[in-house]
Design an enzyme around this catalytic site. Structure first.
Site, short mmCIF file in Angstrom:
data_model
loop_
_atom_site.label_atom_id
_atom_site.label_comp_id
_atom_site.label_asym_id
_atom_site.label_seq_id
_atom_site.Cartn_x
_atom_site.Cartn_y
_atom_site.Cartn_z
N ASP A 160 0.78 -1.26 0.00
CA ASP A 160 0.00 0.00 0.00
C ASP A 160 0.81 1.31 0.00
O ASP A 160 1.79 1.42 0.74
CB ASP A 160 -0.86 0.11 1.27
CG ASP A 160 -1.58 -1.15 1.63
OD1 ASP A 160 -1.55 -2.11 0.87
OD2 ASP A 160 -2.19 -1.17 2.72
N GLU B 36 -10.44 -2.23 4.40
CA GLU B 36 -9.09 -1.72 4.64
C GLU B 36 -8.91 -0.35 4.00
O GLU B 36 -9.66 0.04 3.10
CB GLU B 36 -8.05 -2.69 4.05
CG GLU B 36 -8.15 -4.10 4.60
CD GLU B 36 -7.06 -5.05 4.09
OE1 GLU B 36 -6.44 -5.72 4.91
OE2 GLU B 36 -6.85 -5.14 2.86
C1 FRU Z 1 -3.97 -3.53 2.78
C2 FRU Z 1 -3.33 -4.00 4.09
C3 FRU Z 1 -3.66 -3.03 5.20
C4 FRU Z 1 -2.53 -3.22 6.15
C5 FRU Z 1 -1.36 -3.48 5.23
C6 FRU Z 1 -0.36 -4.44 5.76
O1 FRU Z 1 -3.35 -3.99 1.65
O2 FRU Z 1 -3.75 -5.31 4.39
O3 FRU Z 1 -4.93 -3.21 5.77
O4 FRU Z 1 -2.32 -2.11 6.98
O5 FRU Z 1 -1.91 -3.98 4.02
O6 FRU Z 1 0.77 -4.49 4.94
#
Ligand code: FRU
Length: 485
Positions: free
Chosen positions: A24, A203
């Site tokens: 992300d 998320e």
């Molecule tokens: C989304 C996610 C978020 C989390 C991160 C962990 O892709 O699952 O919810 O903070 O990636 O790398």
């Protein structure tokens, strides 16, 4: 298994880390002439693992310089996704001398002996334009007694109440908190039950206001990414709601959501904070992958890349609000070699091929259905490898087929077609951004986007157009490439 050369598939126009794993985008913020892109990063491996915040900066959103890792895991956990803001008025008390950056992120702490992990929100601040960070001694600043999935804080300043708002993913809902100082947070409301898509964990939310194009109206847009669930075909994807927000509660106009992108490879995207008022854009970046196969894509030494930064706008189309997206205007200066397609009538079973031979391409074209049932656009990557984009007039659908595009065996799901239904398909405008390992499709000035990874040997040798069962008119188009590559 044969391994690929390290540089293979590295994008030319998109951000990817020099080495190792990225997911992300985090902490997107503009400050003192620089765009900051932090990101979920594993500095020691090409698969997901203990998360850090990687860091890159850019002056124009396209050319990024990778800097040192910004945030490292510690005894409170790994550093999961979050956001960053400029604390202009020193609400936090960290900046008595001049404004600086505050990062708001999730600590993810693995549970001991089979117990559930814990997720809490924490802050860190920087006096030197994000080059070094101090974690706040009072961390975490927000925890939950009941929620296991409690993450990805996106924070913005809400002037009417003069408070910071935190938008947080809390299982399959979004919870809103507010704070006067980024340290003390109060619950405001929770949104999501009975609204939108619920096939996976929610998320990486984002909430912002956009003016409706062509009027004085303003609406709030809530982005929510929905995680991968192996029981469903879709993989991970991003939805959005349009509605009202008063500093406490988000009320959607409709309980259903819309997809932000119809391709498989745009996830966990959020927007920049603190874009100057005289610029006024809402600029978005997504992670160009899908949790279904992100850990298996065939790159060597690095893994993960971002979408082209996109400017978001809100348009009312046939009584419904729609988030439109187009590459930021800064991208234009990376292309200077244009082949113009003024007007071409393709008769039944005609085919026009344009030789391109470029490491990245921007192609835009207007397409009018005359008597054809289908227009096929083929991006030839090499003699054997191609990606097809089919405009099907009978079922009003655009389909991207990457089955023949190169390496596709990272997941059975990868070769499945990606489609989007189009309201008025008889006149469309199409923009295609082709890079070493992606195609981004923007339809009708960005009314629909379709983002797709591909793994061919070359980006683009030629593009051909062919019509089936009748005529199609192509007009006002171009194929642009950089002359210096
Ligand atoms: C989304 C996610 C978020 C989390 C991160 C962990 O892709 O699952 O919810 O903070 O990636 O790398």
């Amino acid at each position: 298994m044969k391994t690929n050369a390290i540089g293979k598939y590295k994008p030319n126009l998109h951000f990817a880390p020099e080495k190792n794993w990225m997911n992300d985008p985090n902490g997107l913020v503009y400050f003192e002439g620089e765009y900051h892109l932090f990101y979920q990063y594993h500095p020691y491996s090409t698969v997901w693992g203990p998360m850090h915040w990687g860091h890159a900066v850019s002056k124009d959103l396209i050319d990024w310089e990778e800097l040192d890792v910004a945030l490292y895991p510690d005894e409170l956990g790994m550093i999961f996704s979050g956001s960053a803001v400029v604390d202009w008025e020193n609400t936090s008390g960290f900046f008595p001398n001049k404004p600086g950056l505050v990062a708001i992120f999730t600590y993810h702490l693995e549970g001991k002996e089979g117990t559930e992990p814990t997720q809490t929100q924490a802050i860190a601040y920087s006096f030197d334009r994000g080059r070094s960070w101090k974690k706040y001694e009072g961390n975490p600043v927000l925890s939950s007694e009941t929620k296991i999935d409690f993450r990805d804080p996106k924070v913005f300043w809400y002037e009417q109440t003069r408070r910071w708002i935190m938008v947080l993913a809390t299982g399959q809902t979004i919870t809103f908190y507010s704070s006067p100082n980024l340290i003390d947070w109060e619950f405001e409301s929770e949104f999501g039950e009975g609204n939108g898509l619920h096939h996976g964990v929610w998320e990486c939310p984002d909430l912002f206001q956009l003016s409706v194009t062509g009027g004085n109206e303003k609406k709030w847009v809530l982005l929510v990414s929905v995680g991968d669930n192996p029981d469903f075909e879709t993989g991970s994807q991003t939805q959005y709601f349009v509605g009202e927000f008063d500093g406490k509660t988000f009320i959607p106009d409709q309980s259903s959501s819309k997809l932000l992108d119809f391709g498989k490879d745009n996830y966990a995207g959020v927007s920049f904070s603190d874009i100057p008022h005289n610029d006024g854009r809402r600029i978005y970046v997504g992670w160009m992958s899908n949790w279904r196969y992100a850990n298996e894509v065939p790159t060597n030494g690095w893994r993960g890349q971002m979408t082209i930064p996109r400017e978001l706008s809100l348009e009312k189309i046939a009584g419904e609000y729609n988030v439109n997206q187009l590459p930021v205007k800064e991208m234009v200066s990376y292309f200077d070699n244009e082949l113009v397609i003024d007007e071409e009538i393709l008769h039944e079973n005609d085919k026009r091929t344009y030789h391109v031979e470029s490491a990245y391409v921007d192609c835009a074209i207007n397409i009018e259905k005359q008597s054809a049932t289908q227009l096929g656009i083929v991006v030839n990557h090499s003699k054997q490898q191609f990606t097809k984009i089919e405009i099907n007039y009978n079922n009003r659908e655009i389909r991207l087929v990457r089955e023949g595009s190169g390496i596709i065996n990272c997941s059975p799901n990868f070769s499945k077609d990606q489609t989007v239904k189009i309201g008025d398909i008889n006149h469309i405008n199409l923009k295609l951004i082709i890079d070493s390992s992606s195609i981004e499709l923007f339809i009708n000035e960005g009314q629909y986007a379709l983002t797709s990874l591909i793994y061919p040997d070359h980006a683009c040798e030629s593009i051909s157009f062919s019509s089936t069962d009748g005529n199609v008119r192509l007009y006002n188009g171009y194929i642009a490439k950089p002359s210096r590559l």
